[in-house]
Design a protein around this motif. Structure first.
Motif, mmCIF file in Angstrom:
data_model
loop_
_atom_site.group_PDB
_atom_site.id
_atom_site.type_symbol
_atom_site.label_atom_id
_atom_site.label_comp_id
_atom_site.label_asym_id
_atom_site.label_seq_id
_atom_site.Cartn_x
_atom_site.Cartn_y
_atom_site.Cartn_z
ATOM 1 N N PRO A 1 36.249 33.607 64.952
ATOM 2 C CA PRO A 1 35.278 33.846 65.968
ATOM 3 C C PRO A 1 35.404 32.872 67.376
ATOM 4 C CG PRO A 1 34.198 32.391 64.204
ATOM 5 C CD PRO A 1 35.808 32.724 63.716
ATOM 6 N N TRP B 1 33.305 38.358 68.545
ATOM 7 C CA TRP B 1 33.385 38.971 67.156
ATOM 8 C C TRP B 1 32.642 38.051 66.200
ATOM 9 C CZ3 TRP B 1 38.997 38.044 68.563
ATOM 10 C CH2 TRP B 1 39.579 39.122 69.200
ATOM 11 N N GLN C 1 29.881 37.551 63.568
ATOM 12 C CA GLN C 1 29.229 38.247 62.602
ATOM 13 C C GLN C 1 28.095 38.097 61.912
ATOM 14 O OE1 GLN C 1 31.782 41.222 61.699
ATOM 15 N NE2 GLN C 1 32.372 40.158 63.591
ATOM 16 N N SER D 1 24.454 40.000 69.133
ATOM 17 C CA SER D 1 25.566 41.025 69.013
ATOM 18 C C SER D 1 26.870 40.292 68.668
ATOM 19 C CB SER D 1 25.587 41.414 70.648
ATOM 20 O OG SER D 1 25.844 40.484 71.398
ATOM 21 N N GLU D 2 28.042 40.751 68.598
ATOM 22 C CA GLU D 2 29.105 40.195 68.436
ATOM 23 C C GLU D 2 29.553 39.160 69.500
ATOM 24 O OE1 GLU D 2 32.507 42.874 67.901
ATOM 25 O OE2 GLU D 2 31.480 43.499 65.865
ATOM 26 N N ASN E 1 32.425 32.192 60.579
ATOM 27 C CA ASN E 1 32.159 33.885 60.191
ATOM 28 C C ASN E 1 31.947 34.070 58.972
ATOM 29 O OD1 ASN E 1 31.537 35.182 62.614
ATOM 30 N ND2 ASN E 1 33.627 35.803 63.018
#
Length: 232
Positions: free
Chosen positions: A24, A48, A50, A71-72, A96
């Protein structure tokens, strides 16, 4: 991998499922300052991010109360900073996949723990009271905290209760001694780190002396006519 042999046992078929673990990248955090003794909400942005990730702020005195993965690209942290937390920069670390090595990102010196701005007293309302009176005085200013202490420079004025309203307003329930003399009093607000702001002569004890004792009125307008002979 699963192996499926056909009837001839001469051919084999493999079915494979691959799970991708994503690193991430972190981009920013806002705001960048955490104040001693205060809660805060931090928004961490990246890519990204998670569900189920783990976020830490290394060092003592900063507790992450809640993590909301919006959100991501965005995670919102609710944090509480201790009054005695060490000041200075702090990293933010995102994992992550907790328990899996190699998928941790660090945003170095992402936030700083700082001492709040000192109090600044700008005015009172009302600005005066009479001996024997109980009243509510509003203290106006900036950067007030609920831990701040307010004092009057005159011992004749006693603060019964202090109500912190917000960073600009404090309400004081005060009692003025019945035998207090007329005078001006300083008003001082001191924060938890002994930083003070004083409004010099900000409050007056005003003695109401009533009507002017020297003003007399009588039926003849104050003129006295003495008897005597006109000399006629």
């Amino acid at each position: 991998a699963e192996v499926d042999w056909d009837d001839s046992f001469r051919e084999q078929h493999f079915s494979v499922r691959l799970d991708y673990l994503i690193y991430p990248p972190l981009l920013s955090v806002a705001p960048e300052s955490l104040y001693l003794g205060q809660p805060a909400e931090l928004t961490v942005t990246g890519s990204w991010l998670q569900d189920g990730l783990e976020i830490t702020i290394p060092g003592e005195g900063v507790e992450i109360v809640d993590v909301d993965v919006e959100s991501e690209e965005s995670v919102v942290l609710t944090v509480q900073v201790a009054m005695d937390a060490p000041t200075g920069p702090r990293d933010i670390v995102v994992d992550n996949y907790p328990g899996t090595e190699g998928f941790t990102a660090t945003l170095e010196d992402a936030v700083s723990v700082v001492q709040p701005a000192p109090p600044d007293v700008t005015g009172l309302s009302p600005e005066s009271g009479e001996p024997g009176e109980q009243l509510v005085v509003r203290v106006d200013g900036n950067h007030f905290l609920s831990e701040d202490e307010v004092l009057f420079g005159c011992p004749e004025v006693t603060i019964i209760r202090t109500d912190w309203y917000d960073e600009r307003t404090i309400y004081l329930h005060v009692d003025i001694d019945a035998d207090a003399d007329e005078k001006l009093c300083d008003v001082t607000v001191t924060d938890a780190w002994d930083v003070s702001s004083t409004l010099n002569d900000g409050f007056a004890i005003a003695v109401d002396e009533g009507p002017d004792a020297d003003a007399e009125a009588d039926g003849d307008g104050g003129m006295e006519i003495k008897g005597g002979s006109c000399g006629c």
